[in-house]
Design a protein around this motif. Structure first.
Motif, PDB file in Angstrom:
ATOM      1  N   GLU A  38      42.820 -93.355 -59.465  1.00  0.00           N
ATOM      2  CA  GLU A  38      43.346 -93.550 -61.060  1.00  0.00           C
ATOM      3  C   GLU A  38      43.955 -92.130 -61.589  1.00  0.00           C
ATOM      4  O   GLU A  38      44.997 -92.178 -62.065  1.00  0.00           O
ATOM      5  N   LYS A  39      43.198 -91.113 -61.263  1.00  0.00           N
ATOM      6  CA  LYS A  39      43.693 -89.832 -61.650  1.00  0.00           C
ATOM      7  C   LYS A  39      45.035 -89.348 -60.998  1.00  0.00           C
ATOM      8  O   LYS A  39      45.871 -88.900 -61.623  1.00  0.00           O
ATOM      9  N   VAL A  40      45.313 -89.567 -59.859  1.00  0.00           N
ATOM     10  CA  VAL A  40      46.301 -89.578 -59.074  1.00  0.00           C
ATOM     11  C   VAL A  40      47.427 -90.625 -59.744  1.00  0.00           C
ATOM     12  O   VAL A  40      48.651 -89.937 -59.917  1.00  0.00           O
ATOM     13  N   LYS A  41      47.137 -91.736 -59.976  1.00  0.00           N
ATOM     14  CA  LYS A  41      48.141 -92.694 -60.430  1.00  0.00           C
ATOM     15  C   LYS A  41      48.723 -92.217 -61.801  1.00  0.00           C
ATOM     16  O   LYS A  41      49.958 -92.128 -62.132  1.00  0.00           O
ATOM     17  N   VAL A  42      47.737 -91.703 -62.660  1.00  0.00           N
ATOM     18  CA  VAL A  42      48.141 -91.300 -64.223  1.00  0.00           C
ATOM     19  C   VAL A  42      48.623 -89.904 -64.235  1.00  0.00           C
ATOM     20  O   VAL A  42      49.159 -89.457 -65.082  1.00  0.00           O
ATOM     21  N   ASN A  43      48.531 -89.072 -63.202  1.00  0.00           N
ATOM     22  CA  ASN A  43      48.975 -87.961 -62.955  1.00  0.00           C
ATOM     23  C   ASN A  43      48.344 -86.917 -63.983  1.00  0.00           C
ATOM     24  O   ASN A  43      48.984 -85.849 -64.628  1.00  0.00           O
ATOM     25  N   HIS A  44      47.110 -86.959 -64.532  1.00  0.00           N
ATOM     26  CA  HIS A  44      46.355 -85.936 -65.242  1.00  0.00           C
ATOM     27  C   HIS A  44      44.886 -86.331 -65.189  1.00  0.00           C
ATOM     28  O   HIS A  44      44.454 -87.147 -64.678  1.00  0.00           O
TER      29      HIS A  44
END
Length: 147
Positions: free
Chosen positions: A36-42
């Motif tokens: 999820e962190k990679v997906k939202v990029n933050h």
């Protein structure tokens, strides 16, 4: 301490305790959080992390139902153990009475009169109970109070 930090700390604790079952589940949670962190990029906020954990919990709950229907006791036991680990990271769930009280208040707020206002009521209730109540329970409460 944020949810992501708590999961990481619990993973270290499970490693030290050599608790393979708990470690496996926590690693799955950690992987879901990292994806999820990679997906939202933050970096994930606690609210975003909570949504990921709720999604993981819901997946296991649905799997449990399917395994019970299929009489797969081996998988039922394993999934129940996984659910107990994931529950530690979930916020306290609302009781049926609390859900019905929120639904009744919301129905009065939006001025709902019948089943035709179902969507309007659900749209207003769900943000209030996000992560704290199962959507199926809310759906049932709204249907019973509007009929």
């Amino acid at each position: 301490m944020s949810i992501v930090e708590t999961v990481t700390a619990d993973m270290k604790t499970a490693m030290k305790a050599r608790d393979k079952q708990t470690l496996s589940v926590i690693r799955m949670l950690k992987a879901a959080l990292m994806n999820e962190k990679v997906k939202v990029n933050h970096e994930l906020t606690d609210e975003e992390a909570q949504a990921v954990i709720a999604r993981e919990y819901k997946q296991r709950k649905e799997s449990l139902d399917e395994f019970q229907k299929g009489n797969r006791e081996d998988l039922v036991t394993e999934t129940q153990a996984e659910l107990k680990v994931v529950e530690k990271y979930m916020p306290k769930q609302l009781s049926q009475a609390e859900i019905e009280k929120i639904v009744a208040t919301t129905i009065a707020e939006v001025g709902a009169t019948g089943t035709s206002d179902f969507g309007k009521v659900m749209g207003a209730v769900m943000p209030k109970v996000k992560g704290k109540a199962d959507g199926k329970l809310v759906n049932q409460a709204v249907k019973s109070q509007l009929s």
